[in-house]
Design an enzyme around this catalytic site. Sequence first.
Site, short mmCIF file in Angstrom:
data_model
loop_
_atom_site.label_atom_id
_atom_site.label_comp_id
_atom_site.label_asym_id
_atom_site.label_seq_id
_atom_site.Cartn_x
_atom_site.Cartn_y
_atom_site.Cartn_z
N THR A 145 0.64 -1.22 -0.06
CA THR A 145 0.05 -0.03 -0.10
C THR A 145 0.92 1.33 0.14
OG1 THR A 145 -1.55 -1.25 1.33
CG2 THR A 145 -1.80 1.33 1.19
N GLU A 146 0.66 2.21 -0.82
CA GLU A 146 1.13 3.41 -1.11
C GLU A 146 2.91 3.29 -0.97
OE1 GLU A 146 -0.57 6.08 -1.56
OE2 GLU A 146 -2.51 5.09 -0.86
#
Lengths: 462, 499
Positions: A145-146
């Site tokens: 994530t990210e």
Amino acid sequence: MTSICFYFQVHQPYRLRPYHFFDIGENVPYEDDEKNIQIIKKVSEKCYIPATNILLELIEKYNGKFKIAFSLSGVFIEQAKQHYPLVIDNFKKLAKTGCVEFLAETYYHSLSSLVSEEEFKAQVKLHTKLIEKEFNYTPAIFRNTELIFSNHIAWLAGEMGFKGMLLEGADKILDWRNPNFVYKAKYAPNLKLLLKNYKLSDDIAFRFSEKSWKEYPLSSEKYAGWIHSVAGSGDVVNLFMDFETFGEHQWEDSGIFNFLRALPENVFKHPDFEFLKVSEAIEKYPVVGDIDTHDPVSWADIERDLSAWLGNNIQNEAFRGIYDLQQKVYDSDNKKLLEVFRRLQTSDHFYYMCTKYFNDGDVHKYFNPFESPYDAYIYYMNVLQDFRQKLDAKTKQINKSAKVSKTTKKSTLKKTKSVKPKTSTGYKKSQFTTEIMVENNIKSKGQASNILNNKVEKVKKV
Amino acid sequence: MYINDLILTPVINKYVNIVNWISLSSLLNFKIYKNIITIKKLVIGEMRKMGKNVLMISWEYPPRITGGLGVASKGLAVALTKLGNSVFMLLPKLTGKEEEIPGIHLIDFKKTRHLLSEDEIQELAVKTSKFKYYAEQISTYGQFGETPSSFFLKVSSAWHDLLKNISHKLILKEDFLTGNYSNRVYDEINIFATWAAMISKKLDFDIIHAHDWMTYKAGLAIAKISKKPVICHVHSTEFDRSGDKVNQYVFDIENNAFHSANMNIAVSEFTKNILIRRYSVQPDKIKTVHNGVDFTQVIEEPSYKQKSKKITGISKKRKIAPKDKIVTFVGRITFQKGPDYFVRAAKKVIEEIPNTRFVMAGTGDMYYRIIDMAAGMGMGSYFHYTGFLKNEGVIKLYNISDLYIMPSVSEPFGITPLEAMLHKVPVIISKQSGVSEIIQNAIKVDFWDINQIANSIIYVLKNPKIYKKMLEEGYTEAQKINWITPAEKVNSIYGEVLR
């Protein structure tokens, strides 16, 4: 030869509704369905459909020479399937061309990698299953994530059998080195790493339609020229960005689609350049060095750290609040509750609580469905309370049935027994990691990395 | 003639522009409006009965309220009419949703606009900063080489028309007099005072009664014209609102009013002391009249049913946090109300009784800071925020609350503890409040003594007997408080002043 790795992130969260204090206990749904449907439709029309069409065109035109990678979050796939299935059809078409690689990530686009190994692994597995089912493709490369990366997360990814992982080419971890080579993780030697070339990526993702930028307007010839300048001083140029860049963040009238359409042609003008899928790139080039960072690095904001999600008190409290419930959720042994629990982990909820640049009205505000970060926090905490009550009610039921089973001394006893030991160990683990996380983010960073370090060493010994 | 035209053309052009700019439609509206409005009898000679005619001036009136001021002025006015008085209530702006009560005549600016003469309209318009802006724009066209006097002669009639039109437009604007506490409030209280003085000429009254600093200027202005006595009713002072960092402008208004008034009414001994200590008002110029509560606003039979099981011994479940005890804060989240002491005390309570929840209703300039503070102390999951609640919301909240805390730093009166008691919620209140002077069945603490607040909360929540006693006796006590007693006191003060 120099290779270009394009990777696009596709994600849409389930946004929460303004959940008032008096909604607690009243069976009010948590999510703002209307808004979520409206957004997925809008973004599909503005971005997903036209952009995937262009990519399909390009792949056909260059006959297998134009290659890209995608990471589609599980919650995006769910929403698109339900409300705009044409988008999923297009991704399926892309999958069939063989020129598209799908990457693994957490199904719920969560920050679980920071605190809960159990949740993290479960969500990655769920996501892999989904990609296999929808696109008949088994991801071999992981992106968190990210693009959140740390030694610990790299180690986890390696342990799960991934061959490579993507991360931000942040200056603080590269120092004097440049991102245009293949690296490996220091504590997971079999995990090869590709680092985002943030300058070239952000030229498209953030600056493309910025009129005050001295390079505006950016033509694909000029941009290809910048890529060509890497020749001789790098193996791979990693262009990682949100897929929504095309048509949503940069609107169609900025010329972004024409830019994309013309880019491969201009890149191919130099005979030494090619497009590769990320798994091909990590095979093709030698590893030139180690990446070593205990502090998590992400691709967000200028800080390139976790401060967009876990940078203030309210974010940390909300984050702690949700993971404090993990054990209760596992105990409840209920699929629906587990699903709710995981949807509440989506990183966007915490992003909305970010108070950085609150007054500047920048990118954080653009994405925030609520009036202020504090509203986002208040509603999230109310939802959390309602969820906690539902869990308590469920636990009560289980306890009751356990009592009944004790008195009847029948096979149901086994079931309740088997639930317990599994959970007690898991609880300790999650608590431990929560502590690390909190310290890591709020307090002394050196101390926290020591703890992490020890942990990695411990795990290694095991 | 020729020269005149030359000079006037730019002026007239500009004039036309401005007229367009302010928009012609509002001009049309004005005409229509003037015809439609039928104002109720303002000049009421025949209504003069045994009682007095009181000209009351307030800034708030229910349903449009931000705090206790509107509620208190209405409550007092209603009770005064019951004693045979009639009340003119001057207000900046009415919503139209106000309750109609015989004997109370609500008058706002909009209602009386058509009663104003041209000169008066202009006098009002000149008070606004916008007027200066328009006028300056026009006056720049006056500099065309002629001597000021000759120029002024030529343009004076056009100038006059111009001013007239601008004035009309300005006073028709919705934001001319809003009764809000925006940054225009200083502008507005001056306009309000001027207007009130004009309108008072058309009213027949015996005494002027002004509530809080926003209306003191109006009160004194009316007194000056009418030569009638004026009473300043002090619901709060600048020291309550701002601590020691007072706004000098507001302080000056208050100070001047307290000394010029024929009599001051303080809502508590606490406030009376502030007037003596901080404003050097002679003690015999201040009377204390404690506020009352309007019982009719409260739902008749407050219920136990949503209270936590353990405390009241009644098993019906509450839907929000059924297993926990809810401790409530109701009020603006500002320095004056002491929200930070509430949060600090909560920390200690949670250590002792982990299943306690804290709910804060209201907003204010410390709202975000308080949210951040509670989160920073690791109490995110224990705190809930409702934002600003309307009346029904507050009642709903009282009905699910187990305990009510008012840790005000400086509270001239403080009506909410009484409301809480009427909903059978025990209360802990700060000694720095007026209400603590009149109720017995409450725990009284110093706002700064976090340990004392926390210990009191723990004590009440852990002792069902005490809890029940406070709840029952507090309910009975609060029921006895009404507006009639204060109104009688005020009535006799009127008599004294008029003697």
